[in-house]
Structure formats: structure tokens, C-alpha cells
Write an enzyme that holds these catalytic residues in place. Structure first.
Site, short mmCIF file in Angstrom:
data_model
loop_
_atom_site.label_atom_id
_atom_site.label_comp_id
_atom_site.label_asym_id
_atom_site.label_seq_id
_atom_site.Cartn_x
_atom_site.Cartn_y
_atom_site.Cartn_z
N ASN A 96 0.82 -1.22 0.00
CA ASN A 96 0.00 0.00 0.00
C ASN A 96 0.85 1.27 0.00
OD1 ASN A 96 0.77 -0.91 2.60
ND2 ASN A 96 -0.75 0.39 3.59
N ASP A 306 -0.04 -5.87 12.60
CA ASP A 306 -0.79 -5.05 11.63
C ASP A 306 -0.28 -3.61 11.66
OD1 ASP A 306 -2.60 -5.06 9.54
OD2 ASP A 306 -4.28 -4.42 10.77
#
Length: 418
Positions: A96, A306
């Protein structure tokens, strides 16, 4: 470089020295000798640390930085230093960025920038071109370049035929497909878990149904196509049940859970702290109980920090406009020790490599040194002083955590946290 670790308790079930307190002599990046009271001449550095423990190096299956395109959030260089000081020797890096990592050249660029660092990078390639969810990206070319899996980070695959094609195509080279579990038509513009808390706070909710329907759909497609599917960061009780049933059927599916979804409920939202705005959202005590049970029984295959750095301009704003995400590398070990035994914690931090086709390091004489150094003793309050990342957006700020991470030894590299 010659290193000598003194009186280190080894936590590695694959090692003949598991649960033994030993000295380790490391020469030129390899473990030369393991024994008690070793007498080694000409040592460059002798490491004596309080209650020193070592395990095989930790791996995180979902880490985001920013470079290229979002360097204000995190660079690859500083991100890897933060990972090392947090005890990690290997990370899977999400695609990303801007531009998105969706071709061989982008994979090669990431690996080139990460070269010669103590922490090894395993890139995840985008599943679709530009992560736009329309056309499949160049999966095989990225695989040839070093990508370990393919997924559009935090973006669900809206078109079911696209997932079908991806699972079928990836079987040609044993590729692993990632599918983020959220039906956006149901999630809508939700910000937090749809529950009593969201109603009380007047915030738009993301119902558990949005996650569970997507998982049901993806599992049906996997049953039809075959292939390998990984569902990152599940967060609900029913999601655990669905994946457990799929595994009983023999489907080749794995899943992970974000560490913050194991500790915090949506009750934390009362302060409107944007650091608590994560995706999937913080859920309920019932969900947490099911997630922890799912981990212990093996239904959930792995935990992840995460890690998602967000710059202050996109976090210190009204809750509605803040970006989703929390950093998590620095707090991972201390948070897990709040919930699990030391052996369980180390198992969660090391055991997910196999799913991504990566070799598992082992603490044995003659093997390359790939070690995480830590102590499980003591507690502390997690503050910004404990953060090595460029961005400071942590949901764990002001939380009580356990233990201490000393750093890593990775080949010829020694990184020690201050």
C-alpha cells in the site's frame, strides 16, 4: 564479528537446547558453539543482559511502511530499524504505497532498498493493478521477483469472479492469495464496530456481518477453485467458527488476527481517540474471547502487529476524517505476554513463516544466527518513548505491557534497543 551471549535461556522447540540456559558463540554470522560457561578467546563483544532469553527470529505477516510515496509516515530504512529494535528479524511488507507495488519492478525496488539491513523483507504484491480491484496484477512476474503473496491491503475483492480467477491462476506457481474480509456494501461509511458503543457515540458502525459475509463468499469460492487463501485480520466470533468449519472440510485456508483486536474492545472509543480507529474495528468482549480461543486451538494461524504508521496530519483530526491504522511492532511482544504464556507468545511470533513459504530458523550449532533477544520479566507503561517508528499512532499508548525486548542478531548484524 565474534559475539558471545552469556546465560541466555533458549526458547525454541526445534532446538536441542529448548528451555536451557546456555552460552552462544556466534562467529561471522553463524552459531559456532552452544554450551555452558564457554571459554572463548578474542571475542569482539560479550553480551550480558538481565534475564536474557533468545528465540528464533520473529516474523510479522502484515507490516506497512510508506516508502515510496508516503515517506512522511515511514521510510523503509527507519521502519526496518524499528522492527529490529522491536525484536523482529523478518517482516512481510504490504503493497500500500504510492505507486502501489503491483509489478516486478516495484518488488525489485523494495528488495533493493531493504538490502543489507538486519531485518529481511518479504514483499507482498498487490493482487490487482493499482489495488483498484478491476484487473489482476502481474502475479507470476512478481512471484519471480520475490513476492511471497498477493493482496490489496485493507481493500476487499468486490467482484467474486476476480477472486475465482486469482485462486485458479496462482495455483500454477503455488501462490498465496490474500482477501481482506469486508463487504463494503454492508460496511458502507462505517467507522467503528456496529454495537451499543457506536450508537451511544453517534458514530457510523461496521457490522460484524460485513466481515462474515465476505468470509462465507470467499470460502465458497475457494471450495470451488482450490488454491491457497489467506484471510488477514479477522475480528469476530463467527469468523472464527466459519474458518474452523472450512478447515474441517480440508480447505487450504489460513487467517490472522491483529494483536490489538485481542486486547481492546470498542469501549475504548469513548475518548474519541483516533489511535483507536483501526480496520477491522475493535469489537466486543465476546469476540475477543473467541479470537483468543481460536488462536490457542489453532483455528487462527497467526497474530500480526498489523503495523500501520499514519502521519500526524491524518490522525490528529476529527474521528470521522482520521485514517484507519495503528502501529504495532514495538508493542507486539509486551501485549501478547499479557494474554499468553511465554512459549505461546514466541510460537505466535515465529510460527507463521511456513504459510508464506519462508524457512524457519533454528537455534543450533552451524546454523545462521537469526535470534530475537528479550526478557519476559517485569511490566511497564507504553509511551511514545518506547516508539522507534516515525509515526506515533499507537492504540497501545498508556497501556501496561509486559517484558522487555533487547534486540536481534541477524547474521553479522547486532541491533540492540536502547
Amino acid at each position: 564479528m565474534k559475539l558471545l551471549l552469556r546465560s541466555a535461556k533458549i526458547i525454541d522447540p526445534n532446538s536441542p537446547h529448548h528451555h536451557k540456559k546456555m552460552d552462544l558463540f556466534i562467529k561471522d554470522g553463524r552459531i559456532e558453539k552452544i554450551g555452558t560457561s564457554l571459554k572463548i578467546s578474542e571475542v569482539d563483544k560479550e553480551i550480558k543482559l538481565k534475564d536474557l532469553h533468545v528465540s528464533s527470529g520473529w516474523f510479522d505477516s502484515s507490516v506497512s511502511f510508506g516508502e515510496p510515496g508516503f515517506e512522511e509516515r515511514e521510510t523503509i530504512s527507519n521502519g526496518l530499524k524499528a522492527a529490529a529494535k522491536s525484536g523482529f528479524t523478518h517482516i512481510a511488507l504490504n503493497p500500500n504505497t504510492n505507486p502501489v507495488v503491483d509489478d516486478n519492478g516495484a518488488i525489485t525496488s523494495i528488495l533493493s532498498k531493504a538490502k543489507n539491513n538486519a531485518v529481511k523483507v518479504a514483499p507482498i504484491g498487490s493482487l490487482t493493478k493499482g489495488s483498484e480491484g478491476v484487473d489482476l496484477a502481474e502475479l507470476y512476474d512478481m512471484h519471480q521477483g520475490g513476492a511471497i503473496a498477493f493482496g490489496d491491503h485493507k481493500k476487499s475483492i468486490a467482484h467474486p469472479n476476480l477472486l475465482k480467477l486469482a485462486l485458479q491462476y496462482a495455483q500454477n506457481f503455488d501462490g498465496l492469495v490474500l482477501s481482506f474480509p469486508q463487504d463494503n456494501k454492508i460496511a458502507g461509511k462505517g467507522l467503528v464496530n456496529e454495537e451499543v458503543s457506536s450508537t451511544f457515540l453517534g458514530l457510523k458502525g461496521i457490522p460484524a456481518l460485513a466481515e462474515e459475509l465476505q468470509i462465507i463468499r470467499d470460502l465458497y469460492i475457494l471450495e470451488y477453485t482450490g488454491g491457497k487463501l489467506h484471510i488477514p485480520t479477522i475480528s469476530t466470533e463467527k469468523s472464527v467458527r466459519l474458518i474452523k468449519e472450512a478447515k474441517k472440510k480440508g480447505l487450504n485456508v489460513s487467517c490472522s488476527v491483529a494483536i490489538h483486536n485481542l486486547l481492546f474492545t470498542d469501549d475504548l472509543l469513548k475518548e474519541f481517540d483516533t489511535n483507536t480507529k483501526v480496520l477491522p474495528p475493535l469489537r466486543t468482549k465476546k469476540d475477543i474471547k473467541a479470537l483468543i480461543k481460536g488462536l490457542k486451538e489453532g483455528t487462527i494461524d497467526m497474530v500480526t502487529s498489523d503495523h500501520s504508521p499514519i502521519d500526524i496530519e491524518h490522525k490528529k483530526v476529527e474521528f470521522e476524517y482520521a485514517l484507519f491504522g495503528s502501529i504495532g511492532l514495538e508493542s507486539a511482544f509486551g501485549a501478547l505476554l499479557q494474554l499468553f504464556t511465554l512459549d505461546e507468545t514466541i510460537g505466535f511470533l515465529t510460527g507463521s513463516r511456513k504459510r508464506f513459504g519462508l524457512k524457519m530458523p533454528v537455534i543450533k550449532e552451524g546454523k545462521r544466527a537469526n535470534l530475537s533477544m528479550f526478557s519476559p520479566e517485569g511490566t511497564y507503561t507504553f509511551t511514545t518513548e518506547n516508539i522507534h517508528s516515525s509515526s506515533k499512532n499507537s492504540v497501545f499508548l498508556d497501556s501496561k505491557l509486559c517484558g522487555k525486548v533487547y534486540g536481534i542478531i541477524s547474521g553479522k548484524n547486532l541491533i540492540v534497543s536502547e
